[in-house]
Design a protein around this motif. Sequence first.
Motif, short mmCIF file in Angstrom:
data_model
loop_
_atom_site.label_atom_id
_atom_site.label_comp_id
_atom_site.label_asym_id
_atom_site.label_seq_id
_atom_site.Cartn_x
_atom_site.Cartn_y
_atom_site.Cartn_z
N VAL A 1 -4.80 50.02 -17.55
CA VAL A 1 -3.71 50.87 -18.05
C VAL A 1 -2.59 49.98 -18.60
O VAL A 1 -2.19 49.02 -17.95
CB VAL A 1 -3.18 51.78 -16.91
N ASN A 2 -2.11 50.29 -19.81
CA ASN A 2 -1.07 49.47 -20.43
C ASN A 2 -0.12 50.37 -21.24
O ASN A 2 -0.15 50.38 -22.46
CB ASN A 2 -1.74 48.41 -21.33
N ARG B 1 -11.32 33.46 -25.55
CA ARG B 1 -12.03 32.38 -24.88
C ARG B 1 -11.94 32.53 -23.38
O ARG B 1 -12.93 32.38 -22.67
CB ARG B 1 -11.48 31.02 -25.32
N SER B 2 -10.74 32.80 -22.85
CA SER B 2 -10.57 32.87 -21.40
C SER B 2 -11.31 34.09 -20.85
O SER B 2 -11.86 34.05 -19.76
CB SER B 2 -9.10 32.89 -21.01
N VAL B 3 -11.37 35.19 -21.62
CA VAL B 3 -12.11 36.35 -21.17
C VAL B 3 -13.60 36.04 -21.11
O VAL B 3 -14.28 36.39 -20.16
CB VAL B 3 -11.83 37.58 -22.08
N SER B 4 -14.11 35.34 -22.13
CA SER B 4 -15.55 35.04 -22.13
C SER B 4 -15.90 34.07 -21.01
O SER B 4 -16.98 34.14 -20.45
CB SER B 4 -16.01 34.52 -23.49
N VAL B 5 -14.98 33.19 -20.65
CA VAL B 5 -15.21 32.30 -19.50
C VAL B 5 -15.27 33.13 -18.22
O VAL B 5 -16.16 32.96 -17.39
CB VAL B 5 -14.09 31.23 -19.40
N LEU C 1 -3.60 48.15 -35.31
CA LEU C 1 -4.65 48.78 -34.51
C LEU C 1 -5.63 47.74 -33.98
O LEU C 1 -6.04 47.77 -32.83
CB LEU C 1 -5.42 49.82 -35.34
N GLU C 2 -5.98 46.80 -34.86
CA GLU C 2 -6.95 45.77 -34.49
C GLU C 2 -6.39 44.89 -33.36
O GLU C 2 -7.09 44.55 -32.41
CB GLU C 2 -7.26 44.92 -35.72
N THR C 3 -5.11 44.55 -33.47
CA THR C 3 -4.48 43.72 -32.45
C THR C 3 -4.43 44.46 -31.12
O THR C 3 -4.77 43.91 -30.07
CB THR C 3 -3.06 43.32 -32.90
N ALA C 4 -4.02 45.73 -31.16
CA ALA C 4 -3.96 46.53 -29.93
C ALA C 4 -5.35 46.66 -29.32
O ALA C 4 -5.52 46.56 -28.10
CB ALA C 4 -3.38 47.91 -30.23
N ASP C 5 -6.35 46.84 -30.18
CA ASP C 5 -7.73 46.98 -29.72
C ASP C 5 -8.19 45.71 -29.00
O ASP C 5 -8.84 45.76 -27.95
CB ASP C 5 -8.62 47.28 -30.93
N GLN C 6 -7.83 44.57 -29.57
CA GLN C 6 -8.26 43.31 -28.96
C GLN C 6 -7.53 43.03 -27.65
O GLN C 6 -8.08 42.40 -26.75
CB GLN C 6 -8.06 42.17 -29.95
N LEU C 7 -6.28 43.46 -27.56
CA LEU C 7 -5.51 43.20 -26.35
C LEU C 7 -5.84 44.16 -25.22
O LEU C 7 -5.81 43.79 -24.05
CB LEU C 7 -4.01 43.28 -26.65
N ALA C 8 -6.13 45.41 -25.56
CA ALA C 8 -6.37 46.42 -24.52
C ALA C 8 -7.79 46.29 -23.98
O ALA C 8 -8.73 46.15 -24.75
CB ALA C 8 -6.17 47.81 -25.13
N GLN C 9 -7.90 46.31 -22.67
CA GLN C 9 -9.21 46.27 -22.03
C GLN C 9 -9.51 47.67 -21.49
O GLN C 9 -8.63 48.32 -20.96
CB GLN C 9 -9.22 45.28 -20.86
N LEU D 1 -9.94 55.04 -28.38
CA LEU D 1 -8.56 55.51 -28.25
C LEU D 1 -7.74 54.55 -27.40
O LEU D 1 -8.25 54.00 -26.43
CB LEU D 1 -8.55 56.88 -27.55
N LEU D 2 -6.48 54.38 -27.79
CA LEU D 2 -5.54 53.76 -26.86
C LEU D 2 -4.71 54.91 -26.30
O LEU D 2 -3.93 55.53 -27.02
CB LEU D 2 -4.63 52.73 -27.54
N THR D 3 -4.94 55.24 -25.02
CA THR D 3 -4.24 56.38 -24.41
C THR D 3 -3.03 55.90 -23.63
O THR D 3 -2.94 54.74 -23.22
CB THR D 3 -5.17 57.15 -23.44
N ARG D 4 -2.10 56.83 -23.44
CA ARG D 4 -0.90 56.49 -22.69
C ARG D 4 -1.21 56.24 -21.21
O ARG D 4 -0.77 55.25 -20.65
CB ARG D 4 0.11 57.64 -22.80
N ALA D 5 -2.01 57.12 -20.62
CA ALA D 5 -2.17 57.08 -19.15
C ALA D 5 -3.40 56.30 -18.68
O ALA D 5 -3.44 55.87 -17.53
CB ALA D 5 -2.21 58.50 -18.61
N ARG D 6 -4.41 56.14 -19.56
CA ARG D 6 -5.66 55.53 -19.09
C ARG D 6 -6.05 54.26 -19.83
O ARG D 6 -7.16 53.76 -19.66
CB ARG D 6 -6.80 56.53 -19.23
#
Length: 241
Positions: free
Chosen positions: A111-112, A233-237, A99-107, A28-33
């Motif tokens: 919170v975002n 790449r920067s995340v895996s580094v 959805l895929e893009t949001a999934d890849q960007l959200a960690q 899930l991409l939640t509003r608050a968490r």
Amino acid sequence: MSRGALYRDEAVVLRTYKLGEADRIVVLLTRARGKVRAVAKGVRKTKSKFGSRLEPTSHIAVQLYEGRELDIVTQAETIDQFRGVRDDLDRIARASAMLETADQLAQEGEVNPRLYTMLVGALRTLDGSSSPLVLPAFFWKVLALEGYRPEVDVCVQCGDDGPLVAFDMESGGTLCRTCRRGTAVSPEAVVLLQQILGGRLNEALAAPMSQATHEVDHLATRTVEHHLERRLRSVSVLDQH
Ligand SMILES: [Zn+2]
């Protein structure tokens, strides 16, 4: 954070996958968490009361129980059905790319709320519009949110206001005839880019499909892919430390 508490949030279902015989993991991409992975128990049984509300693109009000490892979905109510998306294969494909893009960007654990608001807004727009620019506009806005907002009003190299004939993501935007490099762009495509990034999205969405909308779509897809790759790449580094 204390364990075992119930909490409520609003969310978009990004993806789901099977767990065991009857359960499903929902991302899930939640509003608050931010991004939350949770278990929906028994949803693959036909009698499940909320299984159908937990499909990708579902926009829901959800109640979860904080589990030791994964949270558990205890209630889900539909906020938006997005019927216009679900009944149209082409829109399903565009929604999936969002959805895929949001999934890849959200960690997870980050919170975002602006990404959440952008995703819900883009799905609503897609639900009511057949414009070929809904998805590219989402990509450009997400890139701006990530700190990459290309210059499209003047030449990014020399500041000249035109004519602008090329776009180069490494340079950071549009270029004039003298400084040109990267991808050639038509004057019509430059206008669409200016509308999307300049707060005149409705004008861009009113444009019929054309060579120019195709150019903007192509540029947006390539730029977002380029950005995600660099970010991955920067995340895996970072993970190696
Ligand atoms: Zn120039």
